[in-house]
Scaffold this motif. Structure first.
Motif, PDB file in Angstrom:
ATOM      1  N   ALA A  35     -21.058  21.188  36.569  1.00 41.51           N
ATOM      2  CA  ALA A  35     -20.916  22.608  36.926  1.00 41.51           C
ATOM      3  C   ALA A  35     -20.498  23.434  35.712  1.00 41.51           C
ATOM      4  O   ALA A  35     -20.708  24.655  35.681  1.00 41.51           O
ATOM      5  N   ASP A  36     -19.907  22.780  34.702  1.00 35.82           N
ATOM      6  CA  ASP A  36     -19.495  23.466  33.472  1.00 35.82           C
ATOM      7  C   ASP A  36     -20.600  23.478  32.418  1.00 35.82           C
ATOM      8  O   ASP A  36     -20.356  23.868  31.267  1.00 35.82           O
ATOM      9  N   GLY A  37     -21.786  23.020  32.786  1.00 34.37           N
ATOM     10  CA  GLY A  37     -22.871  22.977  31.812  1.00 34.37           C
ATOM     11  C   GLY A  37     -22.760  21.808  30.855  1.00 34.37           C
ATOM     12  O   GLY A  37     -23.276  21.850  29.734  1.00 34.37           O
ATOM     13  N   VAL A  38     -22.091  20.753  31.293  1.00 33.45           N
ATOM     14  CA  VAL A  38     -21.885  19.551  30.487  1.00 33.45           C
ATOM     15  C   VAL A  38     -22.633  18.401  31.145  1.00 33.45           C
ATOM     16  O   VAL A  38     -22.647  18.276  32.371  1.00 33.45           O
ATOM     17  N   LYS A  39     -23.249  17.542  30.337  1.00 28.60           N
ATOM     18  CA  LYS A  39     -23.993  16.404  30.856  1.00 28.60           C
ATOM     19  C   LYS A  39     -23.030  15.242  31.121  1.00 28.60           C
ATOM     20  O   LYS A  39     -22.398  14.748  30.190  1.00 28.60           O
ATOM     21  N   ALA A  40     -22.883  14.827  32.356  1.00 28.24           N
ATOM     22  CA  ALA A  40     -21.999  13.715  32.708  1.00 28.24           C
ATOM     23  C   ALA A  40     -22.743  12.401  32.554  1.00 28.24           C
ATOM     24  O   ALA A  40     -23.901  12.280  32.960  1.00 28.24           O
ATOM     25  N   VAL A  41     -22.091  11.419  31.928  1.00 29.76           N
ATOM     26  CA  VAL A  41     -22.692  10.092  31.785  1.00 29.76           C
ATOM     27  C   VAL A  41     -21.913   9.106  32.641  1.00 29.76           C
ATOM     28  O   VAL A  41     -20.751   9.331  32.996  1.00 29.76           O
ATOM     29  N   ASP A  42     -22.547   7.992  32.951  1.00 25.25           N
ATOM     30  CA  ASP A  42     -21.972   7.042  33.901  1.00 25.25           C
ATOM     31  C   ASP A  42     -21.049   6.006  33.271  1.00 25.25           C
ATOM     32  O   ASP A  42     -20.201   5.440  33.962  1.00 25.25           O
ATOM     33  N   THR A  43     -21.218   5.755  31.992  1.00 23.94           N
ATOM     34  CA  THR A  43     -20.401   4.725  31.337  1.00 23.94           C
ATOM     35  C   THR A  43     -19.915   5.223  29.982  1.00 23.94           C
ATOM     36  O   THR A  43     -20.530   6.094  29.361  1.00 23.94           O
ATOM     37  N   VAL A  44     -18.824   4.628  29.530  1.00 21.88           N
ATOM     38  CA  VAL A  44     -18.297   4.979  28.215  1.00 21.88           C
ATOM     39  C   VAL A  44     -19.267   4.543  27.121  1.00 21.88           C
ATOM     40  O   VAL A  44     -19.412   5.212  26.087  1.00 21.88           O
ATOM     41  N   GLU A  45     -19.975   3.436  27.355  1.00 13.98           N
ATOM     42  CA  GLU A  45     -20.955   2.962  26.371  1.00 13.98           C
ATOM     43  C   GLU A  45     -22.094   3.964  26.203  1.00 13.98           C
ATOM     44  O   GLU A  45     -22.564   4.195  25.083  1.00 13.98           O
ATOM     45  N   GLU A  46     -22.513   4.561  27.302  1.00 17.36           N
ATOM     46  CA  GLU A  46     -23.571   5.571  27.222  1.00 17.36           C
ATOM     47  C   GLU A  46     -23.112   6.779  26.420  1.00 17.36           C
ATOM     48  O   GLU A  46     -23.877   7.360  25.638  1.00 17.36           O
ATOM     49  N   LEU A  47     -21.849   7.166  26.599  1.00 16.98           N
ATOM     50  CA  LEU A  47     -21.315   8.311  25.863  1.00 16.98           C
ATOM     51  C   LEU A  47     -21.381   8.061  24.360  1.00 16.98           C
ATOM     52  O   LEU A  47     -21.878   8.892  23.594  1.00 16.98           O
ATOM     53  N   TYR A  48     -20.880   6.912  23.934  1.00 17.44           N
ATOM     54  CA  TYR A  48     -20.802   6.621  22.498  1.00 17.44           C
ATOM     55  C   TYR A  48     -22.181   6.405  21.890  1.00 17.44           C
ATOM     56  O   TYR A  48     -22.430   6.805  20.746  1.00 17.44           O
ATOM     57  N   SER A  49     -23.086   5.799  22.621  1.00 13.38           N
ATOM     58  CA  SER A  49     -24.416   5.536  22.068  1.00 13.38           C
ATOM     59  C   SER A  49     -25.268   6.796  21.998  1.00 13.38           C
ATOM     60  O   SER A  49     -26.248   6.840  21.252  1.00 13.38           O
ATOM     61  N   THR A  50     -24.867   7.838  22.716  1.00 10.27           N
ATOM     62  CA  THR A  50     -25.651   9.079  22.788  1.00 10.27           C
ATOM     63  C   THR A  50     -25.194  10.120  21.778  1.00 10.27           C
ATOM     64  O   THR A  50     -25.988  10.971  21.369  1.00 10.27           O
ATOM     65  N   CYS A  51     -23.950  10.071  21.348  1.00 10.57           N
ATOM     66  CA  CYS A  51     -23.347  11.225  20.671  1.00 10.57           C
ATOM     67  C   CYS A  51     -23.052  10.996  19.192  1.00 10.57           C
ATOM     68  O   CYS A  51     -22.543   9.946  18.797  1.00 10.57           O
ATOM     69  N   HIS A  52     -23.366  12.030  18.394  1.00  6.45           N
ATOM     70  CA  HIS A  52     -23.052  12.016  16.965  1.00  6.45           C
ATOM     71  C   HIS A  52     -21.543  12.151  16.742  1.00  6.45           C
ATOM     72  O   HIS A  52     -20.997  11.594  15.795  1.00  6.45           O
ATOM     73  N   TYR A  53     -20.906  12.941  17.606  1.00  8.17           N
ATOM     74  CA  TYR A  53     -19.464  13.124  17.567  1.00  8.17           C
ATOM     75  C   TYR A  53     -18.900  12.689  18.912  1.00  8.17           C
ATOM     76  O   TYR A  53     -19.494  12.968  19.951  1.00  8.17           O
ATOM     77  N   VAL A  54     -17.749  12.033  18.894  1.00  9.64           N
ATOM     78  CA  VAL A  54     -17.013  11.777  20.130  1.00  9.64           C
ATOM     79  C   VAL A  54     -15.601  12.323  19.937  1.00  9.64           C
ATOM     80  O   VAL A  54     -14.918  11.993  18.958  1.00  9.64           O
ATOM     81  N   SER A  55     -15.180  13.184  20.869  1.00  7.35           N
ATOM     82  CA  SER A  55     -13.846  13.771  20.844  1.00  7.35           C
ATOM     83  C   SER A  55     -12.997  13.053  21.877  1.00  7.35           C
ATOM     84  O   SER A  55     -13.310  13.044  23.065  1.00  7.35           O
ATOM     85  N   LEU A  56     -11.921  12.459  21.400  1.00  3.51           N
ATOM     86  CA  LEU A  56     -11.141  11.510  22.192  1.00  3.51           C
ATOM     87  C   LEU A  56      -9.916  12.183  22.802  1.00  3.51           C
ATOM     88  O   LEU A  56      -9.114  12.785  22.090  1.00  3.51           O
ATOM     89  N   HIS A  57      -9.765  12.059  24.141  1.00  6.26           N
ATOM     90  CA  HIS A  57      -8.654  12.719  24.842  1.00  6.26           C
ATOM     91  C   HIS A  57      -7.991  11.830  25.884  1.00  6.26           C
ATOM     92  O   HIS A  57      -7.355  12.324  26.813  1.00  6.26           O
ATOM     93  N   ILE A  58      -8.124  10.525  25.719  1.00 10.63           N
ATOM     94  CA  ILE A  58      -7.515   9.608  26.682  1.00 10.63           C
ATOM     95  C   ILE A  58      -6.023   9.434  26.377  1.00 10.63           C
ATOM     96  O   ILE A  58      -5.595   9.564  25.232  1.00 10.63           O
ATOM     97  N   PRO A  59      -5.207   9.140  27.402  1.00 14.93           N
ATOM     98  CA  PRO A  59      -3.779   8.884  27.169  1.00 14.93           C
ATOM     99  C   PRO A  59      -3.579   7.490  26.586  1.00 14.93           C
ATOM    100  O   PRO A  59      -4.492   6.652  26.614  1.00 14.93           O
ATOM    101  N   ALA A  60      -2.396   7.236  26.078  1.00 14.02           N
ATOM    102  CA  ALA A  60      -2.045   5.893  25.600  1.00 14.02           C
ATOM    103  C   ALA A  60      -1.281   5.170  26.705  1.00 14.02           C
ATOM    104  O   ALA A  60      -0.170   5.551  27.048  1.00 14.02           O
TER     105      ALA A  60
END
Length: 307
Positions: free
Chosen positions: A173-198
């Motif tokens: 709804a925000d105009g962002v493409k949602a992917v199903d797996t973390v592997e898909e995200l990393y294999s698709t993107c030139h940049y990855v912006s990381l925001h997960i907690p520790a």
């Protein structure tokens, strides 16, 4: 009289302290300041008789919590709260809170600013690359991730996101493409912006195998926590892939090896700077003060992070 302590080894800006004072004293409470302290003993002494406490990156350890005989609520002015011993708080019946969203734009602007800096080779006079037309992946689509996505779209980037805790429909709804797996995200993107907690599940989860999925010229941008990075795997990747680069808002423990071997392929801020803007400073401080007052007066636990 109810007493609220601001304990900050990295002090709030004076404008933020004044704004916090207005909230606290407006509620009829006393405000106590402990700023730029250098010894944990100073913090332990200061918490002895306070009812509420606001901290930033300060360590609210079990020793500190147990010394706070009257403490009812502690607020971390910021999103992350791994500097609070939540178990100790729960055992003593103390409510621990954070202030989600108050620093989000500041962190997001820093992430994009560091990306531009590295893309233009630190403004060293050599030709760089543009962000426009590149794919950026948002790993964890929370408050900061949403701001990163919005700014990145302004640069003309194509934005992807992975977050198992956010509905795919909400992301798209925000105009962002949602992917199903973390592997898909990393294999698709030139940049990855990381925001997960520790936490126990995420520490060292950003490892060699995951990062190696990124396309040629891949760049990881970390404004989260250094603990989520498998540093051994990161160094191996930097060695194996001469095209890969790493940007971080907090230097890894292996920063000297980066400096010795990978000049031009990394950038680390001298300290964690995501929230270091005048606006974020004030917003997080005011939010913390209001949350303390609302808890003490009304029992409002909206932003509670311990059980």
């Amino acid at each position: 009289m109810t007493k609220v302590l601001i304990a900050t080894d990295k002090p709030f800006a004076p404008a933020a302290v004044n704004a916090i004072r207005e909230v606290v004293e407006g509620a009829g409470y006393e405000l106590v300041l402990l700023e730029s302290y250098t010894d944990k003993a100073e913090l332990i002494a200061a918490v002895a008789d306070v009812d509420g406490m606001i901290i930033r990156s300060d360590k609210a350890t079990r020793e500190v919590i147990e010394a706070a005989k009257n403490l009812k609520v502690i607020v971390r002015a910021g999103a992350g709260y791994d500097n609070i011993d939540l178990e100790a708080c729960t055992e003593k019946g103390i409510v621990a809170m954070n202030t989600p969203g108050q620093n989000s734009n500041a962190v997001a602007e820093l992430a994009l600013g560091m990306m531009v800096f590295l893309a233009r080779k630190g403004y060293n006079g050599q030709a760089g690359v543009e962000l426009r037309g590149k794919n950026i992946g948002i790993h964890a689509y929370g408050n900061v991730g949403k701001h990163v996505a919005n700014i990145a779209k302004g640069f003309g980037m194509t934005v992807y996101a992975f977050d198992p805790f956010v509905a795919k429909e909400a992301i798209e709804a925000d105009g962002v493409k949602a992917v199903d797996t973390v592997e898909e995200l990393y294999s698709t993107c030139h940049y990855v912006s990381l925001h997960i907690p520790a936490n126990d599940k995420t520490k060292k989860s950003i490892n060699y195998d995951l990062l190696n999925l990124m396309p040629e010229g891949g760049i990881l941008v970390n404004t989260a926590r250094k603990e989520v990075i498998d540093e051994e795997g990161m160094l191996k990747l930097m060695e194996d892939r001469k095209d890969f680069a790493y940007i971080s808002d907090i230097a890894p423990d292996c920063k000297d090896e980066f400096a010795a071997k990978y000049e031009g392929r990394f950038f680390f801020t001298p300290k964690k700077m995501g929230a270091q803007t005048a606006e974020a400073n004030i917003n997080a401080g005011i939010a913390g003060a209001n949350q303390i007052v609302n808890y003490i007066e009304k029992g409002d636990e909206t932003f509670r992070v311990n059980k």
